[in-house]
Write a protein that holds these residues in place. Structure first.
Motif, PDB file in Angstrom:
ATOM      1  N   VAL A 146      -2.042   4.042  -3.500  1.00 17.14           N
ATOM      2  CA  VAL A 146      -1.465   2.632  -3.381  1.00 17.14           C
ATOM      3  C   VAL A 146      -0.582   2.559  -2.306  1.00 17.14           C
ATOM      4  CG1 VAL A 146       0.128   0.918  -4.531  1.00 17.14           C
ATOM      5  CG2 VAL A 146      -1.377   2.358  -5.929  1.00 17.14           C
ATOM      6  N   SER A 147      -0.856   1.571  -1.322  1.00 17.54           N
ATOM      7  CA  SER A 147       0.033   1.422  -0.312  1.00 17.54           C
ATOM      8  C   SER A 147       0.714   0.232   0.093  1.00 17.54           C
ATOM      9  CB  SER A 147      -0.826   1.716   0.974  1.00 17.54           C
ATOM     10  OG  SER A 147      -0.198   1.333   2.341  1.00 17.54           O
ATOM     11  N   ARG A 148       2.000  -0.244   0.206  1.00 16.36           N
ATOM     12  CA  ARG A 148       2.585  -1.249   0.390  1.00 16.36           C
ATOM     13  C   ARG A 148       3.255  -1.444   1.533  1.00 16.36           C
ATOM     14  NH1 ARG A 148       3.456  -0.045  -5.056  1.00 16.36           N
ATOM     15  NH2 ARG A 148       2.963  -1.657  -6.823  1.00 16.36           N
ATOM     16  N   PRO A 149       2.485  -2.002   2.788  1.00 18.13           N
ATOM     17  CA  PRO A 149       3.272  -2.151   4.284  1.00 18.13           C
ATOM     18  C   PRO A 149       4.124  -3.225   4.129  1.00 18.13           C
ATOM     19  CG  PRO A 149       0.978  -3.064   4.044  1.00 18.13           C
ATOM     20  CD  PRO A 149       1.033  -2.346   2.542  1.00 18.13           C
ATOM     21  N   LYS A 150       4.792  -3.523   5.418  1.00 19.77           N
ATOM     22  CA  LYS A 150       5.911  -4.625   5.455  1.00 19.77           C
ATOM     23  C   LYS A 150       5.380  -5.977   5.275  1.00 19.77           C
ATOM     24  CE  LYS A 150       8.988  -1.571   8.091  1.00 19.77           C
ATOM     25  NZ  LYS A 150       9.625  -1.332   9.357  1.00 19.77           N
ATOM     26  N   SER A 151       4.080  -5.935   5.646  1.00 15.04           N
ATOM     27  CA  SER A 151       3.419  -7.307   5.421  1.00 15.04           C
ATOM     28  C   SER A 151       3.476  -7.845   4.115  1.00 15.04           C
ATOM     29  CB  SER A 151       1.971  -7.313   5.756  1.00 15.04           C
ATOM     30  OG  SER A 151       1.087  -6.299   4.998  1.00 15.04           O
ATOM     31  N   GLY A 152       3.587  -7.230   2.986  1.00 17.07           N
ATOM     32  CA  GLY A 152       3.663  -7.724   1.564  1.00 17.07           C
ATOM     33  C   GLY A 152       2.315  -7.577   0.825  1.00 17.07           C
ATOM     34  N   HIS A 153       1.238  -7.300   1.594  1.00 20.37           N
ATOM     35  CA  HIS A 153       0.087  -6.826   0.995  1.00 20.37           C
ATOM     36  C   HIS A 153       0.138  -5.685   0.245  1.00 20.37           C
ATOM     37  CE1 HIS A 153      -0.631 -10.362   3.390  1.00 20.37           C
ATOM     38  NE2 HIS A 153      -0.975  -9.913   4.522  1.00 20.37           N
ATOM     39  N   VAL A 154      -1.016  -5.373  -0.644  1.00 21.65           N
ATOM     40  CA  VAL A 154      -1.033  -4.133  -1.533  1.00 21.65           C
ATOM     41  C   VAL A 154      -2.436  -3.526  -1.172  1.00 21.65           C
ATOM     42  CG1 VAL A 154      -0.829  -3.237  -3.761  1.00 21.65           C
ATOM     43  CG2 VAL A 154       0.718  -4.948  -3.096  1.00 21.65           C
ATOM     44  N   TYR A 155      -2.330  -2.475  -0.794  1.00 22.04           N
ATOM     45  CA  TYR A 155      -3.748  -1.619  -0.571  1.00 22.04           C
ATOM     46  C   TYR A 155      -3.856  -0.576  -1.580  1.00 22.04           C
ATOM     47  CZ  TYR A 155      -3.703  -4.240   3.901  1.00 22.04           C
ATOM     48  OH  TYR A 155      -3.703  -5.171   4.852  1.00 22.04           O
ATOM     49  N   LEU A 156      -4.998  -0.523  -2.020  1.00 24.03           N
ATOM     50  CA  LEU A 156      -5.189   0.532  -3.166  1.00 24.03           C
ATOM     51  C   LEU A 156      -6.506   0.880  -3.418  1.00 24.03           C
ATOM     52  CD1 LEU A 156      -6.513  -1.163  -5.917  1.00 24.03           C
ATOM     53  CD2 LEU A 156      -4.242  -1.782  -6.164  1.00 24.03           C
ATOM     54  N   ASP A 157      -6.889   2.034  -4.231  1.00 25.33           N
ATOM     55  CA  ASP A 157      -8.171   2.401  -4.256  1.00 25.33           C
ATOM     56  C   ASP A 157      -8.472   2.407  -5.877  1.00 25.33           C
ATOM     57  OD1 ASP A 157      -8.483   3.199  -1.645  1.00 25.33           O
ATOM     58  OD2 ASP A 157      -7.908   5.426  -2.005  1.00 25.33           O
ATOM     59  N   LEU A 158      -9.626   2.053  -6.262  1.00 24.46           N
ATOM     60  CA  LEU A 158     -10.228   1.982  -7.688  1.00 24.46           C
ATOM     61  C   LEU A 158     -11.272   3.105  -7.847  1.00 24.46           C
ATOM     62  CD1 LEU A 158     -10.437  -1.860  -8.507  1.00 24.46           C
ATOM     63  CD2 LEU A 158      -8.637  -0.247  -9.178  1.00 24.46           C
ATOM     64  N   ASP A 182     -13.428   6.222 -10.182  1.00 28.54           N
ATOM     65  CA  ASP A 182     -13.704   6.844 -11.664  1.00 28.54           C
ATOM     66  C   ASP A 182     -14.292   8.338 -11.164  1.00 28.54           C
ATOM     67  OD1 ASP A 182     -16.139   6.543 -10.378  1.00 28.54           O
ATOM     68  OD2 ASP A 182     -16.912   4.944 -11.691  1.00 28.54           O
ATOM     69  N   ASP A 183     -14.849   8.868 -12.136  1.00 25.83           N
ATOM     70  CA  ASP A 183     -15.203  10.258 -11.891  1.00 25.83           C
ATOM     71  C   ASP A 183     -16.366  10.674 -10.710  1.00 25.83           C
ATOM     72  OD1 ASP A 183     -17.166   8.993 -13.245  1.00 25.83           O
ATOM     73  OD2 ASP A 183     -17.254  10.908 -14.508  1.00 25.83           O
ATOM     74  N   ARG A 184     -16.852   9.319 -10.103  1.00 28.38           N
ATOM     75  CA  ARG A 184     -17.942   9.606  -9.284  1.00 28.38           C
ATOM     76  C   ARG A 184     -18.032   8.579  -8.064  1.00 28.38           C
ATOM     77  NH1 ARG A 184     -23.214   8.786 -13.224  1.00 28.38           N
ATOM     78  NH2 ARG A 184     -21.776   7.135 -13.903  1.00 28.38           N
ATOM     79  N   ALA A 185     -17.226   7.729  -7.852  1.00 27.56           N
ATOM     80  CA  ALA A 185     -17.299   6.746  -6.988  1.00 27.56           C
ATOM     81  C   ALA A 185     -15.562   6.216  -6.608  1.00 27.56           C
ATOM     82  CB  ALA A 185     -18.107   5.579  -7.052  1.00 27.56           C
ATOM     83  N   VAL A 186     -15.568   5.612  -5.410  1.00 27.33           N
ATOM     84  CA  VAL A 186     -14.115   4.956  -4.839  1.00 27.33           C
ATOM     85  C   VAL A 186     -14.482   3.662  -4.339  1.00 27.33           C
ATOM     86  CG1 VAL A 186     -12.060   5.130  -3.723  1.00 27.33           C
ATOM     87  CG2 VAL A 186     -13.031   7.166  -4.846  1.00 27.33           C
ATOM     88  N   ILE A 187     -13.757   2.493  -4.686  1.00 29.69           N
ATOM     89  CA  ILE A 187     -13.907   1.253  -4.041  1.00 29.69           C
ATOM     90  C   ILE A 187     -12.451   0.899  -3.412  1.00 29.69           C
ATOM     91  CG2 ILE A 187     -14.205  -1.097  -4.434  1.00 29.69           C
ATOM     92  CD1 ILE A 187     -16.340  -0.379  -6.558  1.00 29.69           C
ATOM     93  N   ASN A 188     -12.236   0.649  -2.269  1.00 32.58           N
ATOM     94  CA  ASN A 188     -11.180   0.200  -1.653  1.00 32.58           C
ATOM     95  C   ASN A 188     -10.861  -1.526  -2.076  1.00 32.58           C
ATOM     96  OD1 ASN A 188     -10.752   2.389  -0.129  1.00 32.58           O
ATOM     97  ND2 ASN A 188     -12.118   1.461   1.691  1.00 32.58           N
ATOM     98  N   GLY A 189      -9.608  -1.701  -2.505  1.00 28.11           N
ATOM     99  CA  GLY A 189      -8.918  -2.906  -2.895  1.00 28.11           C
ATOM    100  C   GLY A 189      -7.919  -3.483  -2.119  1.00 28.11           C
ATOM    101  N   ILE A 190      -7.863  -4.678  -2.084  1.00 30.34           N
ATOM    102  CA  ILE A 190      -6.788  -5.422  -1.523  1.00 30.34           C
ATOM    103  C   ILE A 190      -6.227  -6.492  -2.223  1.00 30.34           C
ATOM    104  CG2 ILE A 190      -8.160  -6.806  -0.197  1.00 30.34           C
ATOM    105  CD1 ILE A 190      -6.171  -6.846   2.237  1.00 30.34           C
ATOM    106  N   ILE A 191      -4.868  -6.558  -2.385  1.00 32.67           N
ATOM    107  CA  ILE A 191      -4.275  -7.769  -3.003  1.00 32.67           C
ATOM    108  C   ILE A 191      -3.259  -8.372  -2.127  1.00 32.67           C
ATOM    109  CG2 ILE A 191      -2.610  -8.305  -4.900  1.00 32.67           C
ATOM    110  CD1 ILE A 191      -3.284  -5.684  -6.215  1.00 32.67           C
ATOM    111  N   TRP A 192      -3.488  -9.648  -1.959  1.00 33.91           N
ATOM    112  CA  TRP A 192      -2.735 -10.339  -0.697  1.00 33.91           C
ATOM    113  C   TRP A 192      -1.530 -10.499  -1.274  1.00 33.91           C
ATOM    114  CZ3 TRP A 192      -5.400  -9.388   3.383  1.00 33.91           C
ATOM    115  CH2 TRP A 192      -6.607  -9.600   3.195  1.00 33.91           C
ATOM    116  N   LYS A 193      -0.670 -10.939  -0.311  1.00 38.53           N
ATOM    117  CA  LYS A 193       0.997 -11.021  -0.468  1.00 38.53           C
ATOM    118  C   LYS A 193       1.005 -12.054  -1.685  1.00 38.53           C
ATOM    119  CE  LYS A 193       5.298 -12.130   1.668  1.00 38.53           C
ATOM    120  NZ  LYS A 193       5.871 -12.321   3.081  1.00 38.53           N
ATOM    121  N   GLY A 194       0.457 -13.211  -1.523  1.00 38.53           N
ATOM    122  CA  GLY A 194       0.852 -14.281  -2.654  1.00 38.53           C
ATOM    123  C   GLY A 194       0.404 -13.990  -3.997  1.00 38.53           C
ATOM    124  N   VAL A 195      -0.568 -13.265  -4.021  1.00 37.92           N
ATOM    125  CA  VAL A 195      -1.188 -12.835  -5.531  1.00 37.92           C
ATOM    126  C   VAL A 195      -0.315 -11.711  -5.938  1.00 37.92           C
ATOM    127  CG1 VAL A 195      -3.126 -11.877  -6.694  1.00 37.92           C
ATOM    128  CG2 VAL A 195      -3.424 -13.733  -4.823  1.00 37.92           C
TER     129      VAL A 195
END
Length: 517
Positions: free
Chosen positions: A46-58, A60-73
């Motif tokens: 989980v990464s929270r830069p100064k921009s306010g957005h949230v970057y994370l990884d989802l 399971d035991d076999r794969a990874v998907i990058n995710g982003i949550i915009w600042k307003g959300v």
């Protein structure tokens, strides 16, 4: 496709794409196929830069998907994602051509069931407890009877009505209500501001600072109560200078503010009961204490009175203490007149003896004897002086004759000076001896005058005689035919013929010392 290259190389049927065209085609295809998806997985990095957005990884035991949550959300989410939490993310799938990767733009994210929330809650609890925020040593006692109570809760729910009703029944107090949202994304921020706002008030001001804070909410699911598990709420409760009671949920519901507060109440009604005592019970307790105090004082006075009476029985009576001194006083009172009489008699005898020894005749004889001794001594002194003077004169004449042959002038002058000094010393010694004898005779005469009965007559006494016999008792005076009373200025006869003029003169030929009493 319009984006395909129309001029293929000769001999080849497959069209050619540019990198941008291919990336755009893939993006459109993915977004069209997966426009709205729900993905369940574990939150990784989980990464929270100064921009306010949230970057994370989802993952399971076999794969990874990058995710982003915009600042307003991200600001509206009730639960912020944390690493290791199992969540269900809702959003749309897209690509990022700049890095040739696909990602999910998350529009909502929730923990995947109560188990995930509880694991997250336990992890946060362990971290905050390691900082000492839940230690019992830092918790403060609640005030016994606060004047003002601050309540942080929803103003429209049943919780505030229960608290006010319970306070009114037990012990009415002034209540300040800080309205907040008790669930949802605004809950944690508003509760934090409410606690800090109550602490920022001035004691005794226009809006006085409360003596106690109650943070209350009714029961609900773990998701509904999640705002009271946020770290900001916990730290605000720990930093509060005002004692704080947490009353969130029912008795079985537990939030992190319960561990950080100074006292946890199972329900909001129980929080009101912890805040104030029952007025009638307090009055009854005061009456009981007053009764105990009166009984203790009465018992103490009674016990000390009985003790005093016991000690009084052991003491002797005042009459018994005074009997012996009274008897001794009576004995001394009876003996005192006789003792005084005996003392007077003893002093009278001693005075009579001293007076007998100092009669005028005896004094005259003593003075005559001393005068004769003085005369004889004077004659002896004169003869001795004459003889010594004649002897000295003869010696001086012989010395002068002897010295005349040697040194006639100086020897005679020296001898004459020696003779004159010797004569002066003898004359001075004779004068001192004669003066001492004269002073002694004068002192004896003064003593005679002082101790003689004539001086006593001057002080108001009198001498009673009957035929020249001293009368010392009333019986002897009654038996005498005539009495003669001698005063300081003369004598007076009582009874018989009147005294003649010659008889009135004091008799000096036969002085006699009578009794002074």
């Amino acid at each position: 496709m319009s984006d395909l290259i129309d001029d293929p190389h000769p001999g080849e049927n497959a069209p050619e794409f540019s990198v941008s065209d291919l990336s755009g085609a893939i993006k459109r295809m993915i977004e069209g196929e997966f426009g709205h998806v729900r993905v369940r997985g574990e939150v990784g990095r989980v990464s929270r830069p100064k921009s306010g957005h949230v970057y994370l990884d989802l993952k399971d035991d076999r794969a990874v998907i990058n995710g982003i949550i915009w600042k307003g959300v991200a600001g509206r989410l009730p639960v912020q994602p944390e690493e290791g939490m199992e969540v269900v993310a809702t959003g749309r799938l897209t690509t990022f051509p700049g890095q040739s990767r696909y990602q999910i733009v998350i529009e909502d994210i929730k923990p995947a069931g109560a188990g995930a929330l509880m694991a997250m809650l336990e992890k946060r609890k362990t971290a905050l407890a390691a900082e000492g925020l839940f230690a019992e040593a830092r918790k403060r006692p609640l005030p016994y009877l606060p004047e003002i109570i601050g309540v942080v809760t929803s103003p429209s729910g049943a919780v505030i009505r229960d608290i006010l009703h319970r306070l009114r029944d037990r012990f009415p107090r002034k209540v300040l209500i800080w309205p907040v949202a008790v669930q949802g994304e605004r809950c944690a921020a508003e509760v934090t501001r409410a606690i800090e706002g109550f602490n920022a008030m001035t004691p005794g001001g226009v809006l006085p600072r409360p003596d106690l804070i109650i943070v209350a909410r009714g029961g609900g699911s773990i998701e509904d109560l999640w705002g009271f598990n946020e770290e900001s709420v916990v730290r605000a409760a720990v930093a509060s200078d005002i004692p704080l009671i947490s009353a969130v949920g029912h008795e079985t519901d537990t939030t992190l503010i319960d561990y950080a507060s100074d006292k946890r109440a199972p329900t909001p009604t129980a929080a009101a009961e912890l805040a104030v005592p029952v007025r009638m019970e307090l009055l009854a307790w005061l009456d009981g204490q007053e009764g105990r105090l009166i009984r203790a004082l009465t018992g103490g006075v009674t016990q000390r009175g009985q003790r005093l009476r016991d000690l009084a029985r052991a003491l002797p009576r005042i009459e018994a203490l005074l009997d012996t001194p009274r008897q001794r006083l009576d004995v001394w009172g009876d003996r005192l007149p006789a003792a005084l009489i005996r003392g007077v008699q003893v002093h009278r005898i001693a005075l009579s003896e001293a007076g007998g020894a100092l009669r005028p005749g005896v004094l005259r004889r003593m003075i005559a004897t001393d005068a004769r001794r003085l005369g004889a001594a004077s004659e002896r002194l004169g003869g001795a002086l004459g003889r010594r003077t004649r002897d000295d004169a003869r010696r001086l004449e012989g010395l002068a004759v002897r010295l005349a042959a040697r040194a006639p002038g100086s020897a005679i002058a020296q001898s004459r000076a020696d003779l004159e000094r010797s004569a002066q010393r003898l004359s001075a010694a004779a004068l001192r001896q004669t003066t001492a004898w004269r002073q002694r005779i004068d002192a004896l005469d003064r003593l005679r005058e002082t101790l003689g009965y004539k001086a006593t007559l001057e002080r108001g006494y009198a001498v009673v005689r009957s035929d020249v016999t001293l009368v010392t008792t009333a019986k002897a005076a009654r038996m005498a035919g005539a009495l003669e009373i001698e005063f300081a200025d003369g004598r007076l006869k009582i009874g018989g013929a009147a005294p003649t003029k010659a008889e009135r003169k004091p008799r000096q030929d036969k002085p006699a010392q009578g009794s002074l009493f």
